[in-house]
Enzyme design. Structure first.
Site, PDB file in Angstrom:
ATOM      1  N   PRO A 110      38.656  44.068  43.890  1.00 26.76           N
ATOM      2  CA  PRO A 110      37.247  43.633  43.955  1.00 26.76           C
ATOM      3  C   PRO A 110      36.649  43.405  42.565  1.00 26.76           C
ATOM      4  CG  PRO A 110      37.639  45.546  45.371  1.00 26.76           C
ATOM      5  CD  PRO A 110      38.855  45.379  44.525  1.00 26.76           C
ATOM      6  N   ARG A 143      49.301  25.697  50.200  1.00 27.78           N
ATOM      7  CA  ARG A 143      48.818  24.498  50.891  1.00 27.78           C
ATOM      8  C   ARG A 143      48.505  23.349  49.943  1.00 27.78           C
ATOM      9  NH1 ARG A 143      43.738  22.995  51.323  1.00 27.78           N
ATOM     10  NH2 ARG A 143      43.824  22.158  53.409  1.00 27.78           N
TER      11      ARG A 143
END
Ligand code: 4G4
Length: 257
Positions: A93, A158
């Site tokens: 985070p 992708r």
């Protein structure tokens, strides 16, 4: 693209390996994914890799030593593959927020070593000495870095050439052009009283492109206006906006009458 993933839960990566476009890219050998479990590098008879935090407090911390040994092993594997450009990436985070520009930057590497934290995270000295880049997938906390690692891998995979069935669709998608995506429709022409927009049924390709662009603009303005400051418009697109503004002004006048 070569990925070495350092994780206490290597089985989780079956999700990437066994399904869809990522599964096919791995199956074809365009992408290589190797998981390394730090437990296999632990000297502890019980294969422990976590310890209590110095200074006390709740939770456990991943120890530096087994992780350093695992990273060194991953680097040897990369070298054996003849890969030079392989950063160690830590998902946390506290990292830089991942976006499409970040994905594009990561895509330039031959591969990467992804470090997945568990418990409260990793001993800070390991990060100082071994981690090259720290990335976050968004401002929320998860129980481990595995899902963030898979999110990062999926987004990089992708974008690789020849991975997507129709390579145009990877380029056109949401964000890649800096705008939110336009709405999509398919058969039937009417669904529960809602029609497919007329323009999409006419086969007028330039009109369709204009409609999609204006939909993307309107959505971005409504939902994510901050994205618009970085968008570079073509001459054609600038003209389309001017036409849409004129159409809107005419419509306003007609309402006033
Ligand atoms: C490193 C440090 C990433 C990894 C602490 C990882 C959210 C993200 C972890 C932790 C993560 C993100 C246990 C808080 C594992 N959670 N936003 N959890 N935690 O990318």
């Amino acid at each position: 693209m070569w990925f070495s993933v350092i994780t206490l839960f290597p089985e989780m990566f079956a999700a990437l390996r066994d399904f869809g476009i990522t599964g096919r890219a791995i199956g074809r050998g365009q992408v290589n994914v190797t998981c390394l479990n730090p437990r296999d590098f632990s000297f502890d008879p019980n294969r422990r890799v976590d310890e209590r935090p110095c200074g006390g407090g709740p939770g456990m911390v991943m120890m530096a030593e087994p992780l350093a040994d695992t990273i060194r092993h991953a680097k040897e594997l990369a070298e054996a593959q003849g890969l030079a450009n392989v950063p160690v990436v830590y998902l946390s985070p506290q990292g830089r927020k991942l976006d499409e520009a970040g994905v594009k930057a990561l895509q330039q590497y031959d591969g990467m070593i992804l470090l997945c934290g568990r418990y409260e995270g990793v001993d800070e000295r390991l990060i100082q000495l071994y981690v090259d880049q720290e990335w976050s997938i968004g401002d929320y906390v998860l129980t481990g870095g595995e899902l963030p690692a898979m999110v990062l891998m999926d987004s990089v995979i992708r974008r690789l050439p020849d991975v997507m069935g129709d390579n145009a669709s990877a380029e056109q998608d949401s964000f890649v052009a800096g705008l939110l995506d336009c709405p999509h429709y398919t058969k039937p022409d009417t669904f529960e009283g809602l029609d497919v927009p007329e323009v999409l049924k006419g086969g007028h390709h330039l009109q369709i492109e204009k409609w999609r662009f204006l939909q993307s603009m309107a959505r971005t303005e409504a939902r994510r206006p901050e994205l618009l400051k970085d968008v570079e418009l073509s001459k054609q697109q600038t003209k389309w906006i001017a036409e849409a503004e004129k159409d809107a002004a005419v419509a306003q006048k007609n309402i006033a009458k």
